[in-house]
Design a protein around this motif. Structure first.
Motif, PDB file in Angstrom:
ATOM      1  N   ASP A  57       0.857  -1.185   0.000  1.00 55.81           N
ATOM      2  CA  ASP A  57       0.000   0.000   0.000  1.00 55.81           C
ATOM      3  C   ASP A  57       0.891   1.233   0.000  1.00 55.81           C
ATOM      4  O   ASP A  57       1.915   1.249   0.671  1.00 55.81           O
ATOM      5  N   ASP A  58       0.482   2.245  -0.756  1.00 52.01           N
ATOM      6  CA  ASP A  58       1.268   3.480  -0.785  1.00 52.01           C
ATOM      7  C   ASP A  58       1.009   4.353   0.441  1.00 52.01           C
ATOM      8  O   ASP A  58       1.677   5.360   0.624  1.00 52.01           O
ATOM      9  N   GLU A  59       0.069   3.965   1.272  1.00 51.44           N
ATOM     10  CA  GLU A  59      -0.205   4.659   2.532  1.00 51.44           C
ATOM     11  C   GLU A  59       0.539   3.928   3.652  1.00 51.44           C
ATOM     12  O   GLU A  59       0.132   2.836   4.059  1.00 51.44           O
ATOM     13  N   PRO A  60       1.633   4.500   4.161  1.00 54.41           N
ATOM     14  CA  PRO A  60       2.401   3.810   5.198  1.00 54.41           C
ATOM     15  C   PRO A  60       1.574   3.438   6.427  1.00 54.41           C
ATOM     16  O   PRO A  60       1.849   2.425   7.065  1.00 54.41           O
ATOM     17  N   SER A  61       0.569   4.221   6.753  1.00 56.83           N
ATOM     18  CA  SER A  61      -0.246   3.904   7.928  1.00 56.83           C
ATOM     19  C   SER A  61      -0.978   2.575   7.760  1.00 56.83           C
ATOM     20  O   SER A  61      -1.168   1.839   8.736  1.00 56.83           O
ATOM     21  N   ILE A  62      -1.362   2.258   6.537  1.00 56.32           N
ATOM     22  CA  ILE A  62      -2.058   0.984   6.288  1.00 56.32           C
ATOM     23  C   ILE A  62      -1.090  -0.183   6.452  1.00 56.32           C
ATOM     24  O   ILE A  62      -1.400  -1.169   7.145  1.00 56.32           O
ATOM     25  N   THR A  63       0.068  -0.101   5.826  1.00 58.01           N
ATOM     26  CA  THR A  63       1.015  -1.212   5.949  1.00 58.01           C
ATOM     27  C   THR A  63       1.499  -1.376   7.390  1.00 58.01           C
ATOM     28  O   THR A  63       1.654  -2.497   7.864  1.00 58.01           O
ATOM     29  N   GLN A  64       1.696  -0.261   8.097  1.00 54.60           N
ATOM     30  CA  GLN A  64       2.108  -0.342   9.501  1.00 54.60           C
ATOM     31  C   GLN A  64       1.039  -1.001  10.362  1.00 54.60           C
ATOM     32  O   GLN A  64       1.351  -1.807  11.239  1.00 54.60           O
ATOM     33  N   CYS A  65      -0.220  -0.649  10.115  1.00 53.51           N
ATOM     34  CA  CYS A  65      -1.285  -1.222  10.958  1.00 53.51           C
ATOM     35  C   CYS A  65      -1.425  -2.724  10.745  1.00 53.51           C
ATOM     36  O   CYS A  65      -1.856  -3.440  11.637  1.00 53.51           O
ATOM     37  N   MET A  66      -1.016  -3.221   9.592  1.00 58.72           N
ATOM     38  CA  MET A  66      -1.086  -4.667   9.340  1.00 58.72           C
ATOM     39  C   MET A  66      -0.199  -5.440  10.303  1.00 58.72           C
ATOM     40  O   MET A  66      -0.512  -6.562  10.673  1.00 58.72           O
ATOM     41  N   ARG A  67       0.885  -4.823  10.738  1.00 65.39           N
ATOM     42  CA  ARG A  67       1.761  -5.489  11.715  1.00 65.39           C
ATOM     43  C   ARG A  67       1.079  -5.642  13.078  1.00 65.39           C
ATOM     44  O   ARG A  67       1.416  -6.548  13.837  1.00 65.39           O
ATOM     45  N   PHE A  68       0.157  -4.742  13.372  1.00 64.51           N
ATOM     46  CA  PHE A  68      -0.588  -4.834  14.629  1.00 64.51           C
ATOM     47  C   PHE A  68      -1.797  -5.762  14.489  1.00 64.51           C
ATOM     48  O   PHE A  68      -2.193  -6.407  15.442  1.00 64.51           O
ATOM     49  N   ILE A  69      -2.375  -5.805  13.308  1.00 63.30           N
ATOM     50  CA  ILE A  69      -3.523  -6.687  13.064  1.00 63.30           C
ATOM     51  C   ILE A  69      -3.066  -8.144  13.015  1.00 63.30           C
ATOM     52  O   ILE A  69      -3.707  -9.023  13.574  1.00 63.30           O
ATOM     53  N   PHE A  70      -1.957  -8.379  12.330  1.00 62.06           N
ATOM     54  CA  PHE A  70      -1.427  -9.734  12.154  1.00 62.06           C
ATOM     55  C   PHE A  70      -0.107  -9.842  12.916  1.00 62.06           C
ATOM     56  O   PHE A  70       0.960  -9.562  12.394  1.00 62.06           O
ATOM     57  N   GLU A  71      -0.206 -10.258  14.185  1.00 57.82           N
ATOM     58  CA  GLU A  71       0.950 -10.259  15.075  1.00 57.82           C
ATOM     59  C   GLU A  71       1.709 -11.576  15.054  1.00 57.82           C
ATOM     60  O   GLU A  71       1.148 -12.638  14.775  1.00 57.82           O
ATOM     61  N   GLU A  72       3.005 -11.466  15.368  1.00 57.17           N
ATOM     62  CA  GLU A  72       3.855 -12.640  15.519  1.00 57.17           C
ATOM     63  C   GLU A  72       3.431 -13.390  16.773  1.00 57.17           C
ATOM     64  O   GLU A  72       2.868 -12.796  17.673  1.00 57.17           O
ATOM     65  N   PRO A  73       3.649 -14.643  16.904  1.00 57.59           N
ATOM     66  CA  PRO A  73       4.371 -15.529  16.001  1.00 57.59           C
ATOM     67  C   PRO A  73       3.487 -16.187  14.935  1.00 57.59           C
ATOM     68  O   PRO A  73       3.998 -16.848  14.046  1.00 57.59           O
ATOM     69  N   GLN A  74       2.162 -15.992  15.019  1.00 60.29           N
ATOM     70  CA  GLN A  74       1.264 -16.631  14.051  1.00 60.29           C
ATOM     71  C   GLN A  74       1.466 -16.076  12.640  1.00 60.29           C
ATOM     72  O   GLN A  74       1.319 -16.791  11.659  1.00 60.29           O
ATOM     73  N   TYR A  75       1.806 -14.790  12.550  1.00 62.81           N
ATOM     74  CA  TYR A  75       1.977 -14.127  11.258  1.00 62.81           C
ATOM     75  C   TYR A  75       3.345 -13.452  11.186  1.00 62.81           C
ATOM     76  O   TYR A  75       3.858 -12.969  12.185  1.00 62.81           O
ATOM     77  N   GLU A  76       3.880 -13.390   9.980  1.00 63.38           N
ATOM     78  CA  GLU A  76       5.086 -12.621   9.708  1.00 63.38           C
ATOM     79  C   GLU A  76       4.748 -11.649   8.577  1.00 63.38           C
ATOM     80  O   GLU A  76       4.456 -12.066   7.457  1.00 63.38           O
ATOM     81  N   VAL A  77       4.755 -10.354   8.888  1.00 63.28           N
ATOM     82  CA  VAL A  77       4.334  -9.335   7.927  1.00 63.28           C
ATOM     83  C   VAL A  77       5.541  -8.588   7.376  1.00 63.28           C
ATOM     84  O   VAL A  77       6.363  -8.083   8.127  1.00 63.28           O
ATOM     85  N   THR A  78       5.591  -8.527   6.056  1.00 59.90           N
ATOM     86  CA  THR A  78       6.587  -7.727   5.344  1.00 59.90           C
ATOM     87  C   THR A  78       5.829  -6.633   4.612  1.00 59.90           C
ATOM     88  O   THR A  78       4.734  -6.873   4.096  1.00 59.90           O
ATOM     89  N   MET A  79       6.416  -5.439   4.553  1.00 63.76           N
ATOM     90  CA  MET A  79       5.723  -4.304   3.946  1.00 63.76           C
ATOM     91  C   MET A  79       6.392  -3.889   2.640  1.00 63.76           C
ATOM     92  O   MET A  79       7.607  -3.970   2.507  1.00 63.76           O
ATOM     93  N   ALA A  80       5.563  -3.432   1.697  1.00 61.87           N
ATOM     94  CA  ALA A  80       6.047  -2.851   0.442  1.00 61.87           C
ATOM     95  C   ALA A  80       5.287  -1.555   0.216  1.00 61.87           C
ATOM     96  O   ALA A  80       4.084  -1.480   0.479  1.00 61.87           O
ATOM     97  N   GLN A  81       5.977  -0.544  -0.309  1.00 64.45           N
ATOM     98  CA  GLN A  81       5.374   0.775  -0.476  1.00 64.45           C
ATOM     99  C   GLN A  81       4.608   0.929  -1.772  1.00 64.45           C
ATOM    100  O   GLN A  81       3.826   1.862  -1.927  1.00 64.45           O
TER     101      GLN A  81
END
Length: 123
Positions: A11-35
């Motif tokens: 997502d080109d909105e950094p706030s969206i990609t950042q919030c995904m790390r809080f929605i999908f938390e470790e250790p069940q999920y591993e989130v990588t972001m792309a701009q």
């Protein structure tokens, strides 16, 4: 799916990609972001362990979500693809369906509904 679910969020909105790390938390999920789509395509091509799910926006500069998914499929990506976007026209929805996109979710979204949808998609 057993183990950690590897997710690339685009997502080109950094706030969206950042919030995904809080929605999908470790250790069940591993989130990588792309701009943007180009950044995501590069990450997919270079990563040693493939992503299980890619979550992308539709409205991004230079490379739309549809074009990103088209190029992703051309690269041979076989994982699941989820599109999160507001105001998808019937034509755009149809284009995603033709590209075998797995799930379209409208923004704004409910966090628990998003988690449930991703878990069902990855099952």
């Amino acid at each position: 799916m057993a183990g950690t679910l590897r997710i690339l969020t685009v997502d080109d909105e950094p706030s969206i990609t950042q919030c995904m790390r809080f929605i999908f938390e470790e250790p069940q999920y591993e989130v990588t972001m792309a701009q943007d789509g180009e950044d995501a395509l590069n990450q997919v091509a270079q990563i040693a362990q493939p992503f299980h799910v890619i979550i992308t926006d539709n409205n991004m500069p230079q490379l739309s979500g549809v074009e990103f998914v088209r190029r992703l499929r051309a690269q041979g990506f076989t994982g699941k693809i989820m599109v999160l976007s507001a105001h998808l026209s019937a034509d755009v929805r149809s284009a995603y369906e033709e590209l075998a996109t797995d799930l379209l979710i409208d923004k704004p979204f409910d966090i628990q509904d998003l988690r449930d949808a991703l878990d069902q998609l990855a099952a």
